[in-house]
Design an enzyme around this catalytic site. Structure first.
Site, PDB file in Angstrom:
ATOM      1  N   HIS A 185       0.848  -1.196   0.000  1.00  0.00           N
ATOM      2  CA  HIS A 185       0.000   0.000   0.000  1.00  0.00           C
ATOM      3  C   HIS A 185       0.882   1.245   0.000  1.00  0.00           C
ATOM      4  O   HIS A 185       1.725   1.415   0.873  1.00  0.00           O
ATOM      5  CB  HIS A 185      -0.939  -0.019   1.211  1.00  0.00           C
ATOM      6  CG  HIS A 185      -2.010  -1.070   1.098  1.00  0.00           C
ATOM      7  ND1 HIS A 185      -2.403  -1.866   2.149  1.00  0.00           N
ATOM      8  CD2 HIS A 185      -2.756  -1.439   0.025  1.00  0.00           C
ATOM      9  CE1 HIS A 185      -3.360  -2.682   1.722  1.00  0.00           C
ATOM     10  NE2 HIS A 185      -3.586  -2.457   0.447  1.00  0.00           N
ATOM     11  N   GLU A 188       1.784   3.597   3.022  1.00  0.00           N
ATOM     12  CA  GLU A 188       2.332   2.991   4.238  1.00  0.00           C
ATOM     13  C   GLU A 188       3.857   3.027   4.186  1.00  0.00           C
ATOM     14  O   GLU A 188       4.539   2.007   4.115  1.00  0.00           O
ATOM     15  CB  GLU A 188       1.754   1.567   4.391  1.00  0.00           C
ATOM     16  CG  GLU A 188       0.228   1.613   4.553  1.00  0.00           C
ATOM     17  CD  GLU A 188      -0.488   0.280   4.374  1.00  0.00           C
ATOM     18  OE1 GLU A 188       0.185  -0.764   4.335  1.00  0.00           O
ATOM     19  OE2 GLU A 188      -1.729   0.291   4.268  1.00  0.00           O
ATOM     20  N   HIS A 313       2.737  -4.233   6.406  1.00  0.00           N
ATOM     21  CA  HIS A 313       1.834  -3.101   6.188  1.00  0.00           C
ATOM     22  C   HIS A 313       1.897  -2.156   7.386  1.00  0.00           C
ATOM     23  O   HIS A 313       2.633  -2.376   8.341  1.00  0.00           O
ATOM     24  CB  HIS A 313       0.390  -3.601   6.048  1.00  0.00           C
ATOM     25  CG  HIS A 313       0.090  -4.326   4.770  1.00  0.00           C
ATOM     26  ND1 HIS A 313      -0.687  -3.791   3.781  1.00  0.00           N
ATOM     27  CD2 HIS A 313       0.470  -5.554   4.323  1.00  0.00           C
ATOM     28  CE1 HIS A 313      -0.789  -4.643   2.781  1.00  0.00           C
ATOM     29  NE2 HIS A 313      -0.097  -5.736   3.084  1.00  0.00           N
ATOM     30  N   GLU A 388       1.079  -5.353  10.736  1.00  0.00           N
ATOM     31  CA  GLU A 388       0.660  -3.948  10.694  1.00  0.00           C
ATOM     32  C   GLU A 388       1.551  -3.217  11.683  1.00  0.00           C
ATOM     33  O   GLU A 388       1.421  -3.401  12.898  1.00  0.00           O
ATOM     34  CB  GLU A 388      -0.802  -3.791  11.132  1.00  0.00           C
ATOM     35  CG  GLU A 388      -1.818  -4.506  10.262  1.00  0.00           C
ATOM     36  CD  GLU A 388      -2.188  -3.741   8.995  1.00  0.00           C
ATOM     37  OE1 GLU A 388      -1.588  -2.682   8.720  1.00  0.00           O
ATOM     38  OE2 GLU A 388      -3.072  -4.224   8.280  1.00  0.00           O
TER      39      GLU A 388
HETATM   40  O1  0X9 Z   1      -6.727  -4.280   4.722  1.00  0.00           O
HETATM   41  C1  0X9 Z   1      -5.586  -4.653   4.418  1.00  0.00           C
HETATM   42  O2  0X9 Z   1      -5.252  -4.925   3.279  1.00  0.00           O
HETATM   43  C2  0X9 Z   1      -4.509  -4.726   5.503  1.00  0.00           C
HETATM   44  N1  0X9 Z   1      -4.616  -3.585   6.355  1.00  0.00           N
HETATM   45  S1  0X9 Z   1      -4.154  -2.112   5.805  1.00  0.00           S
HETATM   46  O3  0X9 Z   1      -4.580  -1.105   6.768  1.00  0.00           O
HETATM   47  N2  0X9 Z   1      -2.569  -2.062   5.763  1.00  0.00           N
HETATM   48  O4  0X9 Z   1      -4.683  -1.924   4.502  1.00  0.00           O
HETATM   49  C3  0X9 Z   1      -4.713  -5.958   6.343  1.00  0.00           C
HETATM   50  C4  0X9 Z   1      -4.829  -7.251   5.599  1.00  0.00           C
HETATM   51  C5  0X9 Z   1      -4.879  -8.438   6.529  1.00  0.00           C
HETATM   52  N3  0X9 Z   1      -5.688  -9.473   5.965  1.00  0.00           N
HETATM   53  C6  0X9 Z   1      -5.384 -10.785   5.992  1.00  0.00           C
HETATM   54  N4  0X9 Z   1      -4.294 -11.222   6.541  1.00  0.00           N
HETATM   55  N5  0X9 Z   1      -6.257 -11.577   5.428  1.00  0.00           N
HETATM   56 ZN    ZN Z   2      -1.606  -1.993   3.976  1.00  0.00          ZN
END
Ligand code: 0X9
Ligand code: ZN
Ligand code: ZN
Length: 455
Positions: A185, A188, A313, A388
């Site tokens: 992303h 980030e 992320h 995260e």
């Molecule tokens: O929503 C997302 O893509 C990720 N969070 S962010 O705020 N960086 O966009 C988290 C994805 C986590 N999902 C799985 N591990 N399935």
């Molecule tokens: Zn992300």
């Protein structure tokens, strides 16, 4: 004459400012809002959808629900109106960031560097623009040919190169793999800073760190320092808070696929949008994007050897396990929890900072489908974690540079505990296991002696 000078001056400043296309966030506020009931949640969903507001958490309006924290950037033009309605409806809220532009500007110090990148002076506690990161990758490869090779992963939509490093000692035997990627992303930035930090950590300590030295004989680390190159560049040139890639849709009326919704796993079934205006646009089909094709192609080709897949992320301070598309747990959930909690405990020792560890759909507060973490699990990779990084929303995506060092240190500690786990459980030639074996033997002898003497 005056007007000519004026036009020249204007042109000059346009050129300097990149044609003045930069999106400004003057007076924009990020609010933390906690809807107390279904009506509150509905109201928030309605305004974010209608006004196309930039949701920071959760990333998609459908995921707003009673009791769940919402972080929302509100353009200055709507701040008063929206705050008034929040008061009127009695929806608890407070200001996280009171002027987004001010925070954004505080990071722009080293944007225009004229000095050539050198590894000696490379500052790992700053955010770097893409041209510097390209140059940095090239120099890492040249300087550390004893352990590092640099490879072409593929092309972005805008035809830029994506690279990855393979880090490890040459071996005749087939090596296991730990795979790490950063920069899915665009906004980030801490994720991209982390991969650079981590690579530097490895190339500077692989001789002295016995565990690392041992692991790199049988394991290769694959590291993609920055995956969404186009998006990242766009956050530097035009729109700091961009999330997706830069593929155009509907004749250029909207842009960008959320690369973490584009993988071929339950694609676009939940927590993703078919609308290209959305921040969670899943794309026209699974693996439609060249970036996604490149990454899944490489991972597919080497998946039998991958033990760990880690994708980095921000923000939220979480270590997420599969799944995001269902509340069901993955088949290795318990073991993954064990390893994740251990990483977290190690991390806590560093800066007394703890992350939440758990299945994504249980911990993050929303569902998602088509994520790389879930995809990696479902193609058979045993350990798949989505990190995260910091923070919890105080600065969100605009994490100040003075937090790069502690964030990278604690994350390195967490990942090193996973490297240690691989060293303990997966290696044939394992120093620690041999040592602990002999301790057991010694203990057994001591106990024998003790019981013979006392009998
Ligand atoms: O929503 C997302 O893509 C990720 N969070 S962010 O705020 N960086 O966009 C988290 C994805 C986590 N999902 C799985 N591990 N399935
Ligand atoms: Zn992300
Ligand atoms: Zn070296």
């Amino acid at each position: 004459m005056k007007s000519v000078a004026c036009i020249i001056c204007l042109l000059g400043s346009l050129l300097h400012e990149g044609f003045g296309l930069k999106v400004q966030y003057n007076g924009d506020e990020v609010l933390k809002i906690v809807p107390q009931n279904a009506q509150h949640a509905q109201y928030l969903q309605d305004i974010t959808t209608e006004l196309l507001l930039d949701l920071w958490k959760p990333p998609t309006p459908e995921a707003i629900h009673a009791g769940g924290e919402v972080h929302l950037r509100i353009p200055s033009s709507h701040v008063n109106q929206i705050k008034d309605s929040l008061l009127q409806y009695n929806i608890p809220h407070n200001v996280l960031i009171d002027n987004v532009q001010q925070l954004v500007d505080s990071h722009k110090v080293n944007e225009k560097t004229t000095t050539k990148v050198s590894l000696e002076t490379y500052n790992y506690t700053k955010y770097h623009p893409m041209d510097e990161i390209y140059e940095w990758m090239e120099q890492i490869k040249q300087r550390h040919g004893d352990v590092v090779t640099k490879h072409y992963l593929g092309q972005t939509y805008e035809r830029r190169s994506i690279y990855y490093f393979r880090i490890g000692y040459p071996s005749d035997k087939k090596k296991k793999i730990m795979f790490v990627d950063c920069g899915f992303h665009a906004r980030e930035w801490i994720s991209v800073a982390f991969c650079q930090w981590f690579v530097n950590e490895i190339v500077s300590t692989h001789r002295s760190n016995t565990v690392l030295n041992n692991v790199l004989k049988e394991v290769d680390l694959y590291i993609v320092p920055i995956f969404n190159v186009d998006g990242y560049i766009y956050t530097w040139t035009t729109e700091r808070l961009w999330r997706k890639n830069r593929a155009p849709f509907n004749n250029g009326s909207c842009y960008g696929v959320d690369l973490n919704r584009n993988f071929d796993v339950q694609w676009c079934t939940i927590g993703a949008s078919k609308d290209c205006n959305s921040n969670t646009f899943c794309g026209p089909s699974a693996t439609s994007e060249p970036e996604t094709k490149a990454l899944s192609g490489l991972i597919e080709a080497i998946k039998q050897d991958i033990i760990f897949y880690l994708t980095i992320h921000s923000y939220g301070k979480m270590i997420l396990l599969p799944y995001g598309y269902t509340l069901n747990l993955s088949k290795d959930h318990d073991l993954m929890m064990e390893v994740g909690k251990r990483a977290n405990a190690k991390m806590k020792e560093k800066h007394n900072n703890e992350y939440d560890v758990g299945a994504s759909s249980h911990v993050i507060g929303y569902f998602d489908s088509g994520s790389s973490g879930d995809w990696a699990t479902d193609i058979g990779i045993k350990f798949s974690y989505t990190f995260e990084l910091r923070d919890n929303g105080t600065y969100g995506f605009v994490l100040p540079e003075d937090q790069i060092k502690p964030t990278c240190e604690e994350t390195t500690t967490a990942i090193m505990s996973m490297v240690e786990y691989v060293n303990e459980k997966y290696l044939e030639n394992n120093a620690v296991v041999i040592r602990s074996l002999s301790i057991n033997v010694l203990l057994a002898i001591a106990m024998c002696l003790h019981s013979t003497l006392s009998s």
